[in-house]
Each structure stands twice: as C-alpha cells, then as structure tokens.
Design a protein around this motif. Structure first.
Motif, PDB file in Angstrom:
ATOM      1  N   GLU A   6       0.879  -0.799   0.315  1.00 30.12           N
ATOM      2  CA  GLU A   6       0.216   0.157   0.040  1.00 30.12           C
ATOM      3  C   GLU A   6       1.006   1.047   0.277  1.00 30.12           C
ATOM      4  O   GLU A   6       0.337   2.799  -0.733  1.00 30.12           O
ATOM      5  CB  GLU A   6      -1.262  -0.026   1.523  1.00 30.12           C
ATOM      6  CG  GLU A   6      -2.074  -1.128   1.086  1.00 30.12           C
ATOM      7  CD  GLU A   6      -3.054  -1.483   2.640  1.00 30.12           C
ATOM      8  OE1 GLU A   6      -3.397  -0.936   2.871  1.00 30.12           O
ATOM      9  OE2 GLU A   6      -2.235  -1.591   3.675  1.00 30.12           O
ATOM     10  N   SER A   7       1.526   1.163   0.391  1.00 36.70           N
ATOM     11  CA  SER A   7       3.008   2.705   0.472  1.00 36.70           C
ATOM     12  C   SER A   7       3.614   2.662  -0.492  1.00 36.70           C
ATOM     13  O   SER A   7       3.279   4.279  -1.074  1.00 36.70           O
ATOM     14  CB  SER A   7       3.982   2.157   1.680  1.00 36.70           C
ATOM     15  OG  SER A   7       5.261   1.091   1.014  1.00 36.70           O
ATOM     16  N   SER A   8       3.904   1.621  -1.366  1.00 38.12           N
ATOM     17  CA  SER A   8       3.410   2.389  -2.931  1.00 38.12           C
ATOM     18  C   SER A   8       3.020   2.848  -4.087  1.00 38.12           C
ATOM     19  O   SER A   8       3.358   3.775  -4.320  1.00 38.12           O
ATOM     20  CB  SER A   8       4.282   1.020  -3.840  1.00 38.12           C
ATOM     21  OG  SER A   8       2.739   0.301  -3.874  1.00 38.12           O
ATOM     22  N   ALA A   9       1.962   2.494  -3.114  1.00 41.95           N
ATOM     23  CA  ALA A   9       0.121   3.452  -3.798  1.00 41.95           C
ATOM     24  C   ALA A   9       0.206   5.025  -3.814  1.00 41.95           C
ATOM     25  O   ALA A   9       0.537   5.986  -4.107  1.00 41.95           O
ATOM     26  CB  ALA A   9      -0.891   2.446  -3.765  1.00 41.95           C
ATOM     27  N   ASP A  15       2.705   8.460  -4.795  1.00 42.51           N
ATOM     28  CA  ASP A  15       2.143   9.586  -6.308  1.00 42.51           C
ATOM     29  C   ASP A  15       1.660   8.323  -7.066  1.00 42.51           C
ATOM     30  O   ASP A  15       1.274   7.357  -7.284  1.00 42.51           O
ATOM     31  CB  ASP A  15       3.250   9.326  -7.354  1.00 42.51           C
ATOM     32  CG  ASP A  15       3.257  10.296  -8.876  1.00 42.51           C
ATOM     33  OD1 ASP A  15       1.677  10.088  -8.899  1.00 42.51           O
ATOM     34  OD2 ASP A  15       4.046  10.494  -9.419  1.00 42.51           O
ATOM     35  N   LEU A  16       0.283   8.501  -6.124  1.00 39.08           N
ATOM     36  CA  LEU A  16      -0.804   7.297  -6.682  1.00 39.08           C
ATOM     37  C   LEU A  16      -1.825   7.496  -8.067  1.00 39.08           C
ATOM     38  O   LEU A  16      -1.141   6.127  -8.590  1.00 39.08           O
ATOM     39  CB  LEU A  16      -2.285   7.957  -5.818  1.00 39.08           C
ATOM     40  CG  LEU A  16      -3.452   6.837  -5.858  1.00 39.08           C
ATOM     41  CD1 LEU A  16      -2.782   5.844  -4.960  1.00 39.08           C
ATOM     42  CD2 LEU A  16      -5.010   7.348  -4.695  1.00 39.08           C
ATOM     43  N   PRO A  17      -1.882   8.090  -8.707  1.00 40.10           N
ATOM     44  CA  PRO A  17      -1.972   8.312  -9.999  1.00 40.10           C
ATOM     45  C   PRO A  17      -0.460   7.820 -10.938  1.00 40.10           C
ATOM     46  O   PRO A  17      -0.885   6.714 -12.153  1.00 40.10           O
ATOM     47  CB  PRO A  17      -1.793  10.088 -10.671  1.00 40.10           C
ATOM     48  CG  PRO A  17      -2.140  10.813  -9.209  1.00 40.10           C
ATOM     49  CD  PRO A  17      -0.946   9.907  -7.896  1.00 40.10           C
ATOM     50  N   LYS A  18       0.315   8.078 -10.830  1.00 39.76           N
ATOM     51  CA  LYS A  18       2.089   7.457 -11.413  1.00 39.76           C
ATOM     52  C   LYS A  18       1.217   5.671 -11.042  1.00 39.76           C
ATOM     53  O   LYS A  18       1.845   5.601 -11.847  1.00 39.76           O
ATOM     54  CB  LYS A  18       3.122   7.854 -10.715  1.00 39.76           C
ATOM     55  CG  LYS A  18       4.193   7.346 -11.540  1.00 39.76           C
ATOM     56  CD  LYS A  18       5.134   8.162 -11.094  1.00 39.76           C
ATOM     57  CE  LYS A  18       6.191   7.399 -12.185  1.00 39.76           C
ATOM     58  NZ  LYS A  18       7.673   8.133 -11.835  1.00 39.76           N
ATOM     59  N   ALA A  19       1.568   5.322  -9.933  1.00 40.82           N
ATOM     60  CA  ALA A  19       1.331   4.069  -9.725  1.00 40.82           C
ATOM     61  C   ALA A  19       0.174   3.373 -10.152  1.00 40.82           C
ATOM     62  O   ALA A  19       0.099   2.690 -10.877  1.00 40.82           O
ATOM     63  CB  ALA A  19       1.142   3.688  -7.594  1.00 40.82           C
ATOM     64  N   SER A  20      -0.976   4.306  -9.935  1.00 43.75           N
ATOM     65  CA  SER A  20      -2.017   3.551 -11.315  1.00 43.75           C
ATOM     66  C   SER A  20      -1.876   3.129 -12.349  1.00 43.75           C
ATOM     67  O   SER A  20      -2.277   2.487 -13.317  1.00 43.75           O
ATOM     68  CB  SER A  20      -3.606   4.814 -11.067  1.00 43.75           C
ATOM     69  OG  SER A  20      -3.543   4.580  -9.764  1.00 43.75           O
ATOM     70  N   PRO A  79      -5.748   0.159  -9.857  1.00 42.13           N
ATOM     71  CA  PRO A  79      -5.761  -0.461 -10.831  1.00 42.13           C
ATOM     72  C   PRO A  79      -5.635  -1.616 -10.304  1.00 42.13           C
ATOM     73  O   PRO A  79      -4.520  -2.590 -10.196  1.00 42.13           O
ATOM     74  CB  PRO A  79      -4.982  -0.370 -12.059  1.00 42.13           C
ATOM     75  CG  PRO A  79      -4.521   0.264 -12.318  1.00 42.13           C
ATOM     76  CD  PRO A  79      -4.581   0.960 -10.628  1.00 42.13           C
ATOM     77  N   LEU A  80      -6.667  -2.886  -8.990  1.00 44.59           N
ATOM     78  CA  LEU A  80      -5.970  -3.948  -8.529  1.00 44.59           C
ATOM     79  C   LEU A  80      -6.958  -5.470  -9.487  1.00 44.59           C
ATOM     80  O   LEU A  80      -8.118  -5.457  -9.208  1.00 44.59           O
ATOM     81  CB  LEU A  80      -6.112  -4.182  -7.535  1.00 44.59           C
ATOM     82  CG  LEU A  80      -5.995  -2.804  -6.501  1.00 44.59           C
ATOM     83  CD1 LEU A  80      -6.198  -2.891  -4.968  1.00 44.59           C
ATOM     84  CD2 LEU A  80      -3.935  -3.059  -6.315  1.00 44.59           C
ATOM     85  N   ASN A  81      -6.531  -6.752  -9.277  1.00 48.24           N
ATOM     86  CA  ASN A  81      -7.220  -7.840  -9.823  1.00 48.24           C
ATOM     87  C   ASN A  81      -7.772  -8.610  -8.109  1.00 48.24           C
ATOM     88  O   ASN A  81      -8.028  -9.599  -7.953  1.00 48.24           O
ATOM     89  CB  ASN A  81      -6.329  -8.408 -10.001  1.00 48.24           C
ATOM     90  CG  ASN A  81      -6.253  -8.260 -11.809  1.00 48.24           C
ATOM     91  OD1 ASN A  81      -4.755  -7.371 -11.461  1.00 48.24           O
ATOM     92  ND2 ASN A  81      -7.053  -7.801 -12.181  1.00 48.24           N
TER      93      ASN A  81
END
Ligand code: C2E
Ligand code: CA
Ligand code: CA
Ligand code: CA
Length: 277
Positions: free
Chosen positions: A151-154, A157-162, A194-196
């Motif tokens: 979660e910390s990775s997201a 920079d949420l938009p970039k991670a997405s 965006p997750l599965n």
C-alpha cells in the motif's frame, strides 16, 4: 538506581553503534551480492479454496552471505531500497522468476508466479519495461506472472502508480495489493488502484478461528473486495481451523505455513500436494 541511568545510555549507544555497523556491513556485502547475483528465490504455494488448485506461487527472495549468513529480506530489502540497490535486485528477481516460469512450462507443470515489487521500483518507471523484456526473453505468457505491491507504494504518487499498474494489466499481468490492512491502508485504495486481488495481512487472519469479531471483520473485508470485483487472498494461514473459517467466509485463496512454507524449486516439486479435506 543512580548508576543504572548512565549505564542505560551507554548500552543504548553501543546498540546504536552496532546497528549502524551492521547496516554498513550489509550494504557492502549487498553490493557484492548484486554483482555476483548471489540471491535465490524460494516459492510459497497459494491454494485456491474453491478448487484445491495449487499451481500459483509467490516468489520470496533469499540471500545467504559468506560473512553475514542468512539475512532475511525484511532486513536487507529496506537497506537495498535506501541505497538504490533495489533496482538491480528487483530486475534480478523479475528475470529469475520469468526464467523459472519458462522451466515449469517446459516441464509440463506450468505455475503462476507472483513477484514482490518494491515501492521504490514502482516509483522509478522501469518495472513495466523490465517485465515486458523478461516475458519476451523467456517467451512466456504474461498470465504466468503477477505483481504484488504494498500500500505504501501506491501512496507516494497514486496517479503514477495507477498508470503503471494499468500498463501491466494491459499486457496481461495481474496486480495484487499486499499486506492489506497495514500501513496507510484504506478501503478507498481498493477503488482507486487498478487491482485484481487483495491480500489480507496475516495480522487479521491470526485469530479468525478464535474470535467471532475477527472473523466477521475479515468477512466484511472479503465482501467489500468482492463487491469491487476483486479476488481475496488470506496470508499467514497456519491452522486448519483458520482455513475452515476462510472457506465459510468465501475467501478465494489461502497462503501460509499450513499449506506450504516457502521452498526451493527442488523441494517444491518433491512435496506432496496439500489436501483441502
Ligand atoms: P510478504 O510479501 O508479505 O511475504 C510474506 C512473508 O511471510 C514471507 O516472509 C513468508 O515467508 C512469511 N510467511 C508466509 N506464510 C507464513 C505463515 O504462515 N506464518 C508466518 N509467520 N510467516 C509466513 P519473508 O520471505 O521473510 O519475506 C518478508 C518480506 O520481504 C516480504 O513480505 C516482502 O515484503 C519482502 N520480500 C521478499 N521477497 C521480496 C522480493 O523479491 N522483492 C521485494 N521488493 N520484497 C521482497
Ligand atoms: Ca508479498
Ligand atoms: Ca504480505
Ligand atoms: Ca510484507
């Protein structure tokens, strides 16, 4: 009592000094380990609860150093991240896992491999290119590789991670959110990334067979994830009773010492399959 105060300060200083010394020692040895690729991957089986299928595994990094002995990833990964060695290590993990996926495919026992990706790697842009190159080099379908992010990775920079995760999904790599419920987690992350699959952290699973509260809380998480179209994996399952509760709660996949400890490739193929009944 008068002296103990001072003694404690001295002791703390010693402990700090040795902590820094170990940090520096690990950093030096890690540099060599990267140059010599002296890492291994172990693989931990994931069990699909509706079918009993166990052809998915998580790749877990192992490092045995001549001077330091076995150093656990929880200790050396943060150090590797702090000195940017994580990029080379992460690329080694990707190439090794894709090579192993090829070997299993050739052996007629295809397995899906989940790779842990550090937040630092995800922030640096290389992951999509590294994975694409490795899939091509080994000529394996993208469906054999999954990526686990924390979660910390997201958060950073949420938009970039997405964007990056969407690119991975576009080439057919599924994305799992690791350690859900720890760190800066929130249910809203499940909607915005965006997750599965969501992997529920071990700490939530620990007492589900002993506490109705814990069980119904995990049940709520599972329903929330399912409502968003996500699959759910439970981490750290150690007892049959926990597995039974998870089946009743409709959890999709389970992982933990009960099913299998992380193993070498050789030990994995020698081990008997886990039986749900
Ligand atoms: P993680 O991704 O949450 O992996 C699960 C950890 O829990 C693993 O520890 C695994 O051996 C352990 N585990 C699995 N089932 C059980 C169980 O039933 N009970 C208990 N007590 N533990 C269980 P490990 O292998 O020491 O890895 C620790 C962490 O290091 C991982 O946590 C992950 O965050 C990180 N890590 C491991 N390999 C890699 C890698 O290749 N790249 C990156 N970036 N991080 C990695
Ligand atoms: Ca993981
Ligand atoms: Ca985890
Ligand atoms: Ca973790």
């Amino acid at each position: 009592a008068k002296n103990s105060g001072k003694g404690r300060v001295v002791w703390l200083e010693r402990r700090e000094t040795s902590r820094f010394a170990r940090h520096a020692h690990i950093r030096r040895r890690l540099q060599l380990a990267v140059e010599n690729s002296s890492f291994r991957l172990h693989y931990q089986t994931q069990l699909e609860l509706s079918t009993g299928n166990s052809s998915s595994v998580e790749a877990l990094l192992r490092w045995q150093d001549e001077e330091l002995g076995d150093v656990p990833p929880a200790e050396f990964i943060p150090i590797a991240e702090s000195v940017r060695l994580i990029h080379d290590i992460g690329r080694w993990v990707i190439n090794e896992a894709c090579g192993q996926a090829r070997l299993w495919l050739d052996a007629g026992t295809p397995r899906t491999i989940s790779i842990n990706v550090s937040p630092i790697q995800l922030a640096a842009d290389n992951v999509v290119a590294d994975l694409t190159a490795a899939l091509q080099a080994q000529a394996i379908p993208a469906s054999l590789i999954r990526v686990e992010i924390t979660e910390s990775s997201a958060i950073a920079d949420l938009p970039k991670a997405s964007r990056q995760l969407r690119q991975l999904q576009a080439i057919g790599i599924r994305v799992d959110l690791d350690d859900f419920g720890t760190g800066y987690s929130s249910i809203s992350m499940l909607r915005s990334l965006p997750l599965n699959t969501v992997k529920i952290d071990k700490s939530f699973i620990d007492d589900i067979d002993r506490s109705h509260h814990e069980a119904s809380f995990v049940g709520g998480l599972i329903r929330a994830a399912h409502a968003l179209g996500l699959k759910v994996t439970a981490e750290g399952v150690e007892r049959r009773e926990q597995l039974q509760v998870l089946r009743e709660l409709g959890c999709d996949t389970a992982q933990g010492y009960l099913i299998a400890k992380p193993r070498t490739v050789t030990d994995l193929s020698a081990a008997p399959a886990f039986s749900l009944n």
